[in-house]
Enzyme design. Structure first.
Site, PDB file in Angstrom:
ATOM      1  CE  LYS A 169       1.065   1.194   4.020  1.00 21.75           C
ATOM      2  NZ  LYS A 169       1.078   2.162   5.137  1.00 21.75           N
ATOM      3  CG  HIS A 199       1.034  -4.917   8.381  1.00 13.76           C
ATOM      4  ND1 HIS A 199       1.072  -3.658   8.025  1.00 13.76           N
ATOM      5  CD2 HIS A 199       1.229  -4.675   9.762  1.00 13.76           C
ATOM      6  CE1 HIS A 199       1.291  -2.733   8.844  1.00 13.76           C
ATOM      7  NE2 HIS A 199       1.279  -3.369   9.894  1.00 13.76           N
ATOM      8  CE  LYS A 203      -1.217  -5.328  13.064  1.00 14.09           C
ATOM      9  NZ  LYS A 203       0.170  -5.248  13.829  1.00 14.09           N
ATOM     10  CD  GLU A 237       1.711   4.004  14.257  1.00 15.42           C
ATOM     11  OE1 GLU A 237       2.416   2.812  14.051  1.00 15.42           O
ATOM     12  OE2 GLU A 237       1.348   4.547  13.198  1.00 15.42           O
ATOM     13  CG  ASP A 256       1.054   5.462   6.669  1.00 16.99           C
ATOM     14  OD1 ASP A 256       1.721   4.711   5.774  1.00 16.99           O
ATOM     15  OD2 ASP A 256       1.571   5.648   7.808  1.00 16.99           O
ATOM     16  CG  HIS A 261      -3.002  -0.624   8.073  1.00 18.23           C
ATOM     17  ND1 HIS A 261      -2.721  -1.493   7.048  1.00 18.23           N
ATOM     18  CD2 HIS A 261      -1.786   0.164   8.217  1.00 18.23           C
ATOM     19  CE1 HIS A 261      -1.702  -1.507   6.734  1.00 18.23           C
ATOM     20  NE2 HIS A 261      -1.127  -0.511   7.377  1.00 18.23           N
ATOM     21  CE  LYS A 347       3.184   7.198  11.289  1.00 21.49           C
ATOM     22  NZ  LYS A 347       3.047   5.657  11.574  1.00 21.49           N
TER      23      LYS A 347
HETATM   24  N1  LIG Z   1       7.948   0.845   6.535  1.00 21.16           N
HETATM   25  C1  LIG Z   1       6.733   0.214   7.102  1.00 21.16           C
HETATM   26  O1  LIG Z   1       6.609   0.111   8.296  1.00 21.16           O
HETATM   27  C2  LIG Z   1       5.576  -0.217   6.126  1.00 21.16           C
HETATM   28  C3  LIG Z   1       5.906   0.283   4.686  1.00 21.16           C
HETATM   29  N2  LIG Z   1       4.957  -0.324   3.915  1.00 21.16           N
HETATM   30  C4  LIG Z   1       4.865   0.130   2.577  1.00 21.16           C
HETATM   31  O2  LIG Z   1       6.054  -0.671   1.872  1.00 21.16           O
HETATM   32  C5  LIG Z   1       6.524   0.007   0.751  1.00 21.16           C
HETATM   33  C6  LIG Z   1       8.145   0.442   1.112  1.00 21.16           C
HETATM   34  O3  LIG Z   1       8.108   1.095   2.263  1.00 21.16           O
HETATM   35  P1  LIG Z   1       9.531   1.386   3.248  1.00 21.16           P
HETATM   36  O4  LIG Z   1      10.387   0.145   3.408  1.00 21.16           O
HETATM   37  O5  LIG Z   1       8.997   1.998   4.423  1.00 21.16           O
HETATM   38  O6  LIG Z   1      10.197   2.412   2.192  1.00 21.16           O
HETATM   39  P2  LIG Z   1      11.773   2.731   2.018  1.00 21.16           P
HETATM   40  O7  LIG Z   1      11.742   4.261   1.361  1.00 21.16           O
HETATM   41  O8  LIG Z   1      12.257   2.367   3.388  1.00 21.16           O
HETATM   42  O9  LIG Z   1      12.346   1.825   1.206  1.00 21.16           O
HETATM   43  C7  LIG Z   1      12.179   1.864  -0.145  1.00 21.16           C
HETATM   44  C8  LIG Z   1      13.078   0.774  -0.900  1.00 21.16           C
HETATM   45  O10 LIG Z   1      12.530   0.775  -2.081  1.00 21.16           O
HETATM   46  C9  LIG Z   1      13.780   0.769  -3.091  1.00 21.16           C
HETATM   47  N3  LIG Z   1      13.316   1.835  -4.122  1.00 21.16           N
HETATM   48  C10 LIG Z   1      13.113   3.184  -4.504  1.00 21.16           C
HETATM   49  N4  LIG Z   1      12.975   3.434  -5.604  1.00 21.16           N
HETATM   50  C11 LIG Z   1      12.943   2.383  -6.438  1.00 21.16           C
HETATM   51  C12 LIG Z   1      13.014   2.109  -7.732  1.00 21.16           C
HETATM   52  N5  LIG Z   1      12.510   3.046  -8.604  1.00 21.16           N
HETATM   53  N6  LIG Z   1      12.909   0.817  -8.169  1.00 21.16           N
HETATM   54  C13 LIG Z   1      13.304  -0.116  -7.168  1.00 21.16           C
HETATM   55  N7  LIG Z   1      13.567   0.147  -6.026  1.00 21.16           N
HETATM   56  C14 LIG Z   1      13.296   1.267  -5.282  1.00 21.16           C
HETATM   57  C15 LIG Z   1      14.714   1.764  -2.222  1.00 21.16           C
HETATM   58  O11 LIG Z   1      16.266   1.396  -2.689  1.00 21.16           O
HETATM   59  P3  LIG Z   1      17.331   2.152  -1.905  1.00 21.16           P
HETATM   60  O12 LIG Z   1      17.394   1.622  -0.287  1.00 21.16           O
HETATM   61  O13 LIG Z   1      18.371   1.965  -2.558  1.00 21.16           O
HETATM   62  O14 LIG Z   1      16.896   3.727  -2.060  1.00 21.16           O
HETATM   63  C16 LIG Z   1      14.257   1.108  -0.927  1.00 21.16           C
HETATM   64  O15 LIG Z   1      15.032  -0.327  -0.894  1.00 21.16           O
HETATM   65  C17 LIG Z   1       5.880   1.148   0.878  1.00 21.16           C
HETATM   66  O16 LIG Z   1       5.010   0.980  -0.244  1.00 21.16           O
HETATM   67  C18 LIG Z   1       5.174   1.531   2.060  1.00 21.16           C
HETATM   68  O17 LIG Z   1       3.907   2.096   1.931  1.00 21.16           O
HETATM   69  C19 LIG Z   1       3.678  -0.990   4.337  1.00 21.16           C
HETATM   70  C20 LIG Z   1       3.873  -0.962   5.616  1.00 21.16           C
HETATM   71  C21 LIG Z   1       4.565  -0.598   6.554  1.00 21.16           C
HETATM   72  O1  LIG Z   2       1.602   0.471   7.262  1.00 18.94           O
HETATM   73  C1  LIG Z   2       1.750   0.906   8.578  1.00 18.94           C
HETATM   74  O2  LIG Z   2       1.769   0.493   9.637  1.00 18.94           O
HETATM   75  C2  LIG Z   2       2.677   0.803  10.737  1.00 18.94           C
HETATM   76  C3  LIG Z   2       1.915   0.333  11.897  1.00 18.94           C
HETATM   77  O3  LIG Z   2       2.047  -1.364  12.053  1.00 18.94           O
HETATM   78  P1  LIG Z   2       2.050  -2.109  13.110  1.00 18.94           P
HETATM   79  O4  LIG Z   2       1.942  -3.439  12.835  1.00 18.94           O
HETATM   80  O5  LIG Z   2       3.562  -1.859  13.741  1.00 18.94           O
HETATM   81  O6  LIG Z   2       0.966  -1.519  14.250  1.00 18.94           O
HETATM   82  C4  LIG Z   2       2.784   2.378  10.779  1.00 18.94           C
HETATM   83  O7  LIG Z   2       3.928   2.680  11.837  1.00 18.94           O
HETATM   84  C5  LIG Z   2       3.053   2.796   9.440  1.00 18.94           C
HETATM   85  O8  LIG Z   2       3.242   4.213   9.252  1.00 18.94           O
HETATM   86  C6  LIG Z   2       2.345   2.451   8.237  1.00 18.94           C
HETATM   87  O9  LIG Z   2       3.037   2.567   6.950  1.00 18.94           O
END
Ligand SMILES: NC(=O)C1=CN([C@@H]2O[C@H](COP(=O)(O)OP(=O)(O)OC[C@H]3O[C@@H](n4cnc5c(N)ncnc54)[C@H](OP(=O)(O)O)[C@@H]3O)[C@@H](O)[C@H]2O)C=CC1
Ligand SMILES: O=C1O[C@H](COP(=O)(O)O)[C@@H](O)[C@H](O)[C@H]1O
Length: 501
Positions: A169, A199, A203, A237, A256, A261, A347
């Site tokens: 998402k 996710h 749960k 959170e 977000d 969720h 947040k």
């Molecule tokens: N973090 C969280 O708690 C949660 C995240 N999500 C979702 O998961 C996804 C990723 O989030 P998150 O991990 O936080 O984001 P980050 O920005 O931390 O990581 C993104 C990753 O994608 C890579 N990336 C960026 N642009 C490209 C591209 N054009 N092609 C290929 N790879 C690319 C980045 O590479 P590099 O590191 O080299 O820049 C990095 O590895 C999002 O859609 C987010 O909404 C969902 C639930 C929870």
């Molecule tokens: O998808 C997301 O979820 C987390 C919260 O997930 P949880 O399992 O730790 O409750 C949230 O912090 C984040 O902003 C959002 O992208």
């Protein structure tokens, strides 16, 4: 007693015999090559890599090989070190050196810059190592703007056959972009190959809502407007946004958390009994809830922003992004007519909780005198705590021991953590990755459902109320109290969960 367990007739219209539900089955799992896009991102580091390590080492998914890819210029050796650090820091199950050696062997890395041919070659090598009948799981843990380029890369690398794709998402940012995203994804992948992950539905505690409602005859008769006064879905959170402010600035709390969720959880609470524990039946009932959702009116929404947010790197000094949202939603159907659903998330709040509170209507008359304490601690509540250690509590008035008739709030409480099965709890991503590898869509969201939600969000997105400031460590702007009046927010709890004995 008659044994009714054998030959119970199938009274449901589907699944057809030829298409049995795979949910909960322990069927053999095909070997898989998992291509993890965004392998160096926050989600991969905290959840996906530790989760995959657990799936391999617990034997739930023993035959997988993982190819990490992202914009970082790692090679396989440095990626293995990176993964080990992630698993050690965030894994829920400590690994022995021997276990690490077993997992380490399954990891490869291909930088995004190496192009589709290099990725295809790495997948081919991994497939050879796994033998016959290998499938592919592409996990797109990338920012939304990268999703379509990654899908094009998969097409160019000829990695679409025998594959499933897990998409993160937010699925679009409004109705038009969601429709366009779905259409573009469908140019390469059939809907049956697409797994839109939420996710929260992975749960244990979220699935316990289904078990609680539909495996018992006790609660379903009172699960409606005649007995339920209002519902709260409250997910504050304490986390800030230090590492993610850049991403969050264009997203905000509504996109977000709520449109994904909180609405998905709402659907589990509000849906009609599905005809089967099967993807089509569950999605059908969830989508009916989304279609019943009244358009979100800006006047029913409080948006907040914690003070200090605009100082974060990547945030505009005059940002209007909400880091907090509270809202009233209504469902326009027979079961829920007149029952408000209050949603809140944000947040940097006072506490981190994931609570669903079902507030029951109060007794219409009382023989107890006003000073007895009757009604003084609010309505009876059924409370679900969506923490990994899933908890359920039912509160009610009972007699305080001693002379006279003084009443007090009591509760019956259940916690998975206090059962023998506590060790079997699967982390949400572990379960959902496993389900996607099995091809089981039950806990995933559909294009139709997502599009309905964006449609109901149109007014709010076009005309959001201004953000109100709130101090970090609080429960949000003061306006949240008017929003729920004459009710009150359940959090912070006056009476905490009973401590584990
Ligand atoms: N973090 C969280 O708690 C949660 C995240 N999500 C979702 O998961 C996804 C990723 O989030 P998150 O991990 O936080 O984001 P980050 O920005 O931390 O990581 C993104 C990753 O994608 C890579 N990336 C960026 N642009 C490209 C591209 N054009 N092609 C290929 N790879 C690319 C980045 O590479 P590099 O590191 O080299 O820049 C990095 O590895 C999002 O859609 C987010 O909404 C969902 C639930 C929870
Ligand atoms: O998808 C997301 O979820 C987390 C919260 O997930 P949880 O399992 O730790 O409750 C949230 O912090 C984040 O902003 C959002 O992208």
């Amino acid at each position: 007693m008659t044994d009714t367990s054998a030959h119970v007739p199938q009274t449901i219209s589907y699944p057809a015999e030829s298409r049995p539900s795979s949910r909960w089955s322990q069927d053999h799992l095909d070997p898989h090559v998992v291509v993890l896009f965004g392998a160096c991102g926050d989600l991969a580091r905290r959840k996906l890599l530790p989760g995959m390590a657990h799936l391999v080492l617990s034997d739930l998914a023993p035959d997988i090989r993982i190819i990490g890819t992202s914009l970082e210029e790692h090679d396989s050796a440095t990626f293995r070190t990176y993964t080990r650090e992630a698993v050690e820091q965030f894994g829920l199950h400590p690994m022995t050196e021997e276990q690490w050696d077993l997992f380490d062997d399954r990891l490869e890395y291909v930088p995004q810059s190496a192009g589709p041919e290099a990725l295809a070659a790495a997948v081919a090598t991994a497939e050879q190592a796994l033998g016959e009948g290998v499938r592919r799981l592409h996990y797109l843990s990338v920012p939304p703007k990268a999703a379509l380029p990654v899908i094009e890369m998969l097409r160019d690398a000829d990695l679409v056959a025998r594959s499933r794709v897990v998409m993160e998402k937010p699925f679009g940012t409004d109705l038009a972009s969601a429709i366009q995203l779905n259409a573009r994804v469908h140019e390469t992948f059939d809907e049956s190959q697409v797994f839109r992950i939420d996710h929260f539905l992975g749960k244990e505690a979220a699935q316990n809502i289904l078990a609680f409602r539909f495996a018992n005859g006790l609660f379903e008769p009172i699960w409606n407007r005649n007995f339920i006064d209002h519902v709260q879905i409250d997910i504050p959170e304490t986390l800030g946004l230090d590492q993610r402010a850049n991403f969050y600035e264009s997203t905000g709390a509504y996109k977000d958390m709520v449109v994904t969720h909180l609405f998905q959880v709402l659907a589990f609470v509000a849906m009609e009994p599905p005809t089967a524990l099967e993807p089509r039946a569950i999605s059908e009932e969830k989508n009916k809830v989304f279609r019943s959702l009244m358009p979100i009116e800006p006047r029913d929404v409080v948006r907040g922003q914690f003070t200090g947010y605009t100082d974060l790197p990547g945030v505009s000094p005059d940002s209007d992004t909400e880091t907090f949202i509270a809202m009233e939603c209504r469902l326009d159907n027979w079961r829920w007519a007149g029952v408000p659903f209050y949603l809140r998330t944000g947040k940097q709040m006072a506490e981190g909780k994931r609570i669903i509170s079902i507030a029951f209507r109060e007794a219409p008359r009382s023989m107890f005198p006003a000073n007895s304490g009757v009604g003084s601690a609010g309505p009876d509540h059924l409370t679900f705590d969506l923490a990994d250690e899933s908890k359920v509590s039912l509160s009610f008035y009972g007699k305080r021991p001693g002379p006279g008739m003084r009443l007090q709030k009591l509760s019956m409480q259940f916690s998975t953590g206090e059962t023998e099965a506590a060790g079997d709890v699967l982390e949400a991503y572990e379960r959902l990755i496993l389900d996607a590898m099995r091809g089981d869509h039950t806990l995933f969201t559909t294009a139709e459902g997502i599009e309905s939600l964006w449609d109901r969000s149109r007014q709010l997105l076009e005309d959001p109320p201004p953000v109100k400031p709130y101090a970090p460590g609080t429960w949000g702007p003061n306006a949240i109290h008017q929003l729920v009046a004459p009710h009150a927010w359940r959090l912070p709890f006056e009476r905490e969960w009973r401590a584990k004995k």
